[in-house]
Write a protein that holds these residues in place. Structure first.
Motif, PDB file in Angstrom:
ATOM      1  N   PHE A  33      29.992  16.141  33.741  1.00 46.80           N
ATOM      2  CA  PHE A  33      29.864  15.290  34.028  1.00 46.80           C
ATOM      3  C   PHE A  33      28.057  15.406  33.999  1.00 46.80           C
ATOM      4  O   PHE A  33      27.679  16.336  34.225  1.00 46.80           O
ATOM      5  CB  PHE A  33      30.035  13.838  34.746  1.00 46.80           C
ATOM      6  N   GLN A  34      27.628  14.636  32.668  1.00 44.27           N
ATOM      7  CA  GLN A  34      25.747  14.301  32.628  1.00 44.27           C
ATOM      8  C   GLN A  34      25.989  13.459  33.034  1.00 44.27           C
ATOM      9  O   GLN A  34      25.750  12.274  33.203  1.00 44.27           O
ATOM     10  CB  GLN A  34      26.122  14.219  31.496  1.00 44.27           C
TER      11      GLN A  34
ATOM     12  N   THR B  92      30.307  18.110  28.067  1.00 48.37           N
ATOM     13  CA  THR B  92      30.835  17.623  30.458  1.00 48.37           C
ATOM     14  C   THR B  92      31.887  16.987  30.290  1.00 48.37           C
ATOM     15  O   THR B  92      32.011  16.125  31.225  1.00 48.37           O
ATOM     16  CB  THR B  92      29.523  16.748  30.373  1.00 48.37           C
ATOM     17  N   ILE B  93      32.366  16.440  29.182  1.00 48.07           N
ATOM     18  CA  ILE B  93      33.169  14.947  28.818  1.00 48.07           C
ATOM     19  C   ILE B  93      34.658  15.083  30.169  1.00 48.07           C
ATOM     20  O   ILE B  93      34.869  14.369  30.902  1.00 48.07           O
ATOM     21  CB  ILE B  93      33.813  14.436  28.159  1.00 48.07           C
TER      22      ILE B  93
ATOM     23  N   LYS C  22      34.934  10.298  39.050  1.00 50.56           N
ATOM     24  CA  LYS C  22      35.905  11.756  38.590  1.00 50.56           C
ATOM     25  C   LYS C  22      35.183  12.423  39.908  1.00 50.56           C
ATOM     26  O   LYS C  22      34.365  12.210  40.226  1.00 50.56           O
ATOM     27  CB  LYS C  22      34.988  12.535  37.485  1.00 50.56           C
TER      28      LYS C  22
ATOM     29  N   CYS D  32      23.206  18.594  33.829  1.00 50.10           N
ATOM     30  CA  CYS D  32      24.419  18.328  33.262  1.00 50.10           C
ATOM     31  C   CYS D  32      25.671  19.585  34.357  1.00 50.10           C
ATOM     32  O   CYS D  32      24.937  20.634  34.391  1.00 50.10           O
ATOM     33  CB  CYS D  32      24.755  19.582  32.169  1.00 50.10           C
TER      34      CYS D  32
ATOM     35  N   LEU E  22      25.631   4.346  37.183  1.00 45.35           N
ATOM     36  CA  LEU E  22      25.655   5.868  36.878  1.00 45.35           C
ATOM     37  C   LEU E  22      25.655   6.155  38.266  1.00 45.35           C
ATOM     38  O   LEU E  22      24.443   5.734  38.598  1.00 45.35           O
ATOM     39  CB  LEU E  22      25.280   7.176  35.872  1.00 45.35           C
TER      40      LEU E  22
ATOM     41  N   TYR F 266      31.624  11.075  41.332  1.00 36.01           N
ATOM     42  CA  TYR F 266      31.058  10.603  39.927  1.00 36.01           C
ATOM     43  C   TYR F 266      31.605   9.074  39.371  1.00 36.01           C
ATOM     44  O   TYR F 266      32.305   9.135  39.302  1.00 36.01           O
ATOM     45  CB  TYR F 266      30.459  11.250  38.358  1.00 36.01           C
TER      46      TYR F 266
ATOM     47  N   ALA G 199      26.027   9.559  41.485  1.00 27.49           N
ATOM     48  CA  ALA G 199      26.612  10.498  41.901  1.00 27.49           C
ATOM     49  C   ALA G 199      26.356  11.056  43.377  1.00 27.49           C
ATOM     50  O   ALA G 199      25.390  10.700  43.284  1.00 27.49           O
ATOM     51  CB  ALA G 199      26.615  11.879  40.391  1.00 27.49           C
TER      52      ALA G 199
ATOM     53  N   PHE H 293      31.190   6.226  36.911  1.00 32.34           N
ATOM     54  CA  PHE H 293      30.345   5.022  35.721  1.00 32.34           C
ATOM     55  C   PHE H 293      31.318   4.389  35.329  1.00 32.34           C
ATOM     56  O   PHE H 293      32.148   4.118  35.579  1.00 32.34           O
ATOM     57  CB  PHE H 293      30.601   6.588  34.681  1.00 32.34           C
TER      58      PHE H 293
END
Length: 91
Positions: free
Chosen positions: A67-68, A62-63, A24, A51, A2, A13, A4, A15
């Motif tokens: 995002f998380q 957050t999907i 994203k 978050c 991951l 972001y 960001a 992943f």
């Protein structure tokens, strides 16, 4: 893996989903909130889950609209640094 990256006007972001790298982008103008939560053990060791919610996001999901980032070290300090970049953090 991951990652960001905070740019001038957006967060990108990245992943891995299944076998593909997925990306994203959330523009700062579309941000609703950035916050964190901690489990008891995370709090004890200074970690937390960041978050990032975009406008229109349903709290806790957050999907689709954000995002998380899990187990961020010194999460409170990191949140303050993000606030300096983004300018939209409410503690």
């Amino acid at each position: 893996d991951l990652k960001a990256v905070f740019y001038d006007k957006k967060i990108v972001y990245t992943f891995k989903f299944l076998f593909f790298d997925t990306e994203k982008t959330v523009k700062y103008s579309d941000l609703a909130d950035i916050t964190y939560f901690q489990t008891f053990s995370q709090k004890r060791f200074g970690y937390g889950d960041l978050c990032v919610y975009a406008k229109g996001a349903i709290p806790g999901t957050t999907i689709f609209n954000g995002f998380q980032l899990k187990n961020v070290e010194n999460v409170d300090e990191v949140l303050n640094q993000i606030g300096e970049i983004v300018g939209k953090i409410e503690n």
